[in-house]
Design a protein around this motif. Sequence first.
Motif, PDB file in Angstrom:
ATOM      1  N   LEU A 129       0.869  -0.955  -0.126  1.00 14.22           N
ATOM      2  CA  LEU A 129       0.070   0.073   0.001  1.00 14.22           C
ATOM      3  C   LEU A 129       0.852   1.177  -0.004  1.00 14.22           C
ATOM      4  CD1 LEU A 129      -2.666   1.233   0.259  1.00 14.22           C
ATOM      5  CD2 LEU A 129      -2.797   1.167   2.667  1.00 14.22           C
ATOM      6  N   SER A 130       2.110   1.187   0.784  1.00 18.33           N
ATOM      7  CA  SER A 130       2.767   2.481   1.128  1.00 18.33           C
ATOM      8  C   SER A 130       3.491   2.849  -0.423  1.00 18.33           C
ATOM      9  CB  SER A 130       3.796   2.382   2.078  1.00 18.33           C
ATOM     10  OG  SER A 130       4.755   1.238   1.773  1.00 18.33           O
ATOM     11  N   GLN A 131       3.859   1.524  -1.018  1.00 21.23           N
ATOM     12  CA  GLN A 131       4.403   1.801  -2.387  1.00 21.23           C
ATOM     13  C   GLN A 131       3.482   2.451  -3.568  1.00 21.23           C
ATOM     14  OE1 GLN A 131       5.720  -2.127  -3.653  1.00 21.23           O
ATOM     15  NE2 GLN A 131       7.460  -1.979  -2.061  1.00 21.23           N
ATOM     16  N   TRP A 132       2.320   1.968  -3.379  1.00 22.75           N
ATOM     17  CA  TRP A 132       1.154   2.430  -4.196  1.00 22.75           C
ATOM     18  C   TRP A 132       0.743   3.955  -3.902  1.00 22.75           C
ATOM     19  CZ3 TRP A 132      -0.740   1.160  -8.781  1.00 22.75           C
ATOM     20  CH2 TRP A 132      -0.756  -0.381  -9.347  1.00 22.75           C
ATOM     21  N   ASP A 133       1.052   4.268  -2.675  1.00 22.39           N
ATOM     22  CA  ASP A 133       0.616   5.619  -2.192  1.00 22.39           C
ATOM     23  C   ASP A 133       1.654   6.517  -2.751  1.00 22.39           C
ATOM     24  OD1 ASP A 133      -1.433   4.883  -0.721  1.00 22.39           O
ATOM     25  OD2 ASP A 133      -0.448   5.029   1.077  1.00 22.39           O
ATOM     26  N   ARG A 134       2.894   6.184  -2.937  1.00 24.21           N
ATOM     27  CA  ARG A 134       4.052   7.167  -3.650  1.00 24.21           C
ATOM     28  C   ARG A 134       4.088   7.409  -5.237  1.00 24.21           C
ATOM     29  NH1 ARG A 134       7.240   4.160   0.014  1.00 24.21           N
ATOM     30  NH2 ARG A 134       8.019   2.839  -1.643  1.00 24.21           N
ATOM     31  N   ARG A 135       2.997   6.796  -5.895  1.00 19.87           N
ATOM     32  CA  ARG A 135       2.726   6.722  -7.213  1.00 19.87           C
ATOM     33  C   ARG A 135       1.780   7.799  -7.551  1.00 19.87           C
ATOM     34  NH1 ARG A 135       1.453   1.285 -10.196  1.00 19.87           N
ATOM     35  NH2 ARG A 135       1.671   2.490 -11.970  1.00 19.87           N
ATOM     36  N   MET A 169      -1.362   9.600  -8.844  1.00 24.82           N
ATOM     37  CA  MET A 169      -2.623   9.049  -9.130  1.00 24.82           C
ATOM     38  C   MET A 169      -3.461  10.025  -9.906  1.00 24.82           C
ATOM     39  SD  MET A 169      -3.967   8.508  -5.023  1.00 24.82           S
ATOM     40  CE  MET A 169      -5.417   7.748  -5.799  1.00 24.82           C
ATOM     41  N   THR A 170      -2.824  11.333 -10.288  1.00 20.16           N
ATOM     42  CA  THR A 170      -3.680  11.963 -11.516  1.00 20.16           C
ATOM     43  C   THR A 170      -2.620  12.584 -12.483  1.00 20.16           C
ATOM     44  OG1 THR A 170      -3.342  14.106 -10.539  1.00 20.16           O
ATOM     45  CG2 THR A 170      -5.599  12.865  -9.988  1.00 20.16           C
ATOM     46  N   LEU A 171      -2.762  13.033 -13.829  1.00 22.29           N
ATOM     47  CA  LEU A 171      -1.813  13.698 -14.540  1.00 22.29           C
ATOM     48  C   LEU A 171      -2.352  15.039 -14.700  1.00 22.29           C
ATOM     49  CD1 LEU A 171      -1.161  10.815 -17.169  1.00 22.29           C
ATOM     50  CD2 LEU A 171       0.295  11.679 -15.375  1.00 22.29           C
ATOM     51  N   VAL A 172      -1.397  16.130 -14.495  1.00 20.85           N
ATOM     52  CA  VAL A 172      -1.931  17.461 -14.605  1.00 20.85           C
ATOM     53  C   VAL A 172      -1.534  17.946 -16.041  1.00 20.85           C
ATOM     54  CG1 VAL A 172      -1.349  19.841 -13.609  1.00 20.85           C
ATOM     55  CG2 VAL A 172      -1.477  17.774 -12.266  1.00 20.85           C
ATOM     56  N   ARG A 173      -2.735  18.440 -16.613  1.00 22.31           N
ATOM     57  CA  ARG A 173      -2.422  18.775 -18.035  1.00 22.31           C
ATOM     58  C   ARG A 173      -1.719  20.258 -18.062  1.00 22.31           C
ATOM     59  NH1 ARG A 173      -7.268  21.261 -22.285  1.00 22.31           N
ATOM     60  NH2 ARG A 173      -5.978  21.493 -23.877  1.00 22.31           N
ATOM     61  N   ASP A 174      -0.750  20.117 -19.035  1.00 17.48           N
ATOM     62  CA  ASP A 174       0.212  21.248 -19.255  1.00 17.48           C
ATOM     63  C   ASP A 174       0.408  21.433 -20.520  1.00 17.48           C
ATOM     64  OD1 ASP A 174       1.887  19.154 -19.593  1.00 17.48           O
ATOM     65  OD2 ASP A 174       3.387  19.870 -18.290  1.00 17.48           O
ATOM     66  N   ASP A 175      -0.481  21.107 -21.389  1.00 18.20           N
ATOM     67  CA  ASP A 175      -0.189  21.151 -22.951  1.00 18.20           C
ATOM     68  C   ASP A 175      -0.770  22.539 -23.709  1.00 18.20           C
ATOM     69  OD1 ASP A 175      -2.621  20.223 -22.664  1.00 18.20           O
ATOM     70  OD2 ASP A 175      -2.422  18.831 -24.274  1.00 18.20           O
TER      71      ASP A 175
END
Length: 306
Positions: A8-14, A16-22
């Motif tokens: 669970l802690s490994q998943w927490d560090r990934r 969860m969203t991608l911020v649009r910057d294009d």
Amino acid sequence: MAKGDKVLSQWDRRPMTLVRDDFLPYPSPDSLREWAWVWERMSVTFLHARQHECLPHWHIAPRRLPNAIAFFVHTGKARWQIGDAIVIAQPDDLLFIPEGVWHSAEHLPERRFCVSAIHFTARLFESLDILSVLGFPVHVPKLPEAGSVVNELLRLSARQPLGWQRRGAALVTDLLLRVVQERPDLFRPAASPSAVTALKILHPALQFAEDHLGERVTVTEMAEAAACSVRHLRRLFREVLGMSPKRWLIERRLQKVAHLLTQTDLPLKAIAAECGFDDLPHFHRLFRRRFGQSPAQFRRSAFRGL
């Protein structure tokens, strides 16, 4: 730590969203960088907006108004003269008329012409027309995205719901900033960057005069408000505003008279007194010279046509 906790802690560090910057960048506002501060000191008032289906004989006779106007062309073409500029306005074009600038128009009758007119004021220090100070383009070609803003302004003006003028002012600000941000290359600021400092020095004098328009205001009092000599104040007025303090004060009073004539039902004598004119014959002469008609004629014609 349990095995499940480690996973669970490994998943927490990934992420969860991608911020649009294009997003596309905005053009560089080189000619306007020195004027970025004006948006924090600008006041906008939305007066009214109307859409007009113009018949072939439609025209606007030469006139100048105490407020600014934005025209948005929906269909057809018309020839406009705005100051010294002659423009052929076409669909999705935006036109800006600064306060007090002579303008006229005539329909090019080969097709129907539909245009919306947005009347407003956008002022720095409550007295200086932003369109004139920043050198707003009189003609902004092909800005279709302005159409949605114009349509909402038309709806607000027609139905006048709660807070309609406050929201209208926000939409006018959006329209102005849209042009600033998308078409900065079209701007020609009226004053040099050195005038920025001069305007800031003048601000207290302008504000003092604004607060006492109905009273007898002297140049000495304005100089004291700006903490400078009378001679220096006169030099700053001519350098930045192109006129003497006395001339500016008369212009500002006439501007307020014109506003009250169109936005209130106050009798003319009361309006003149509120704006510091105690000599009515002299006031009538000044008003006619400034607007080309008497105050009564101005009031009657205020909401006819565009």
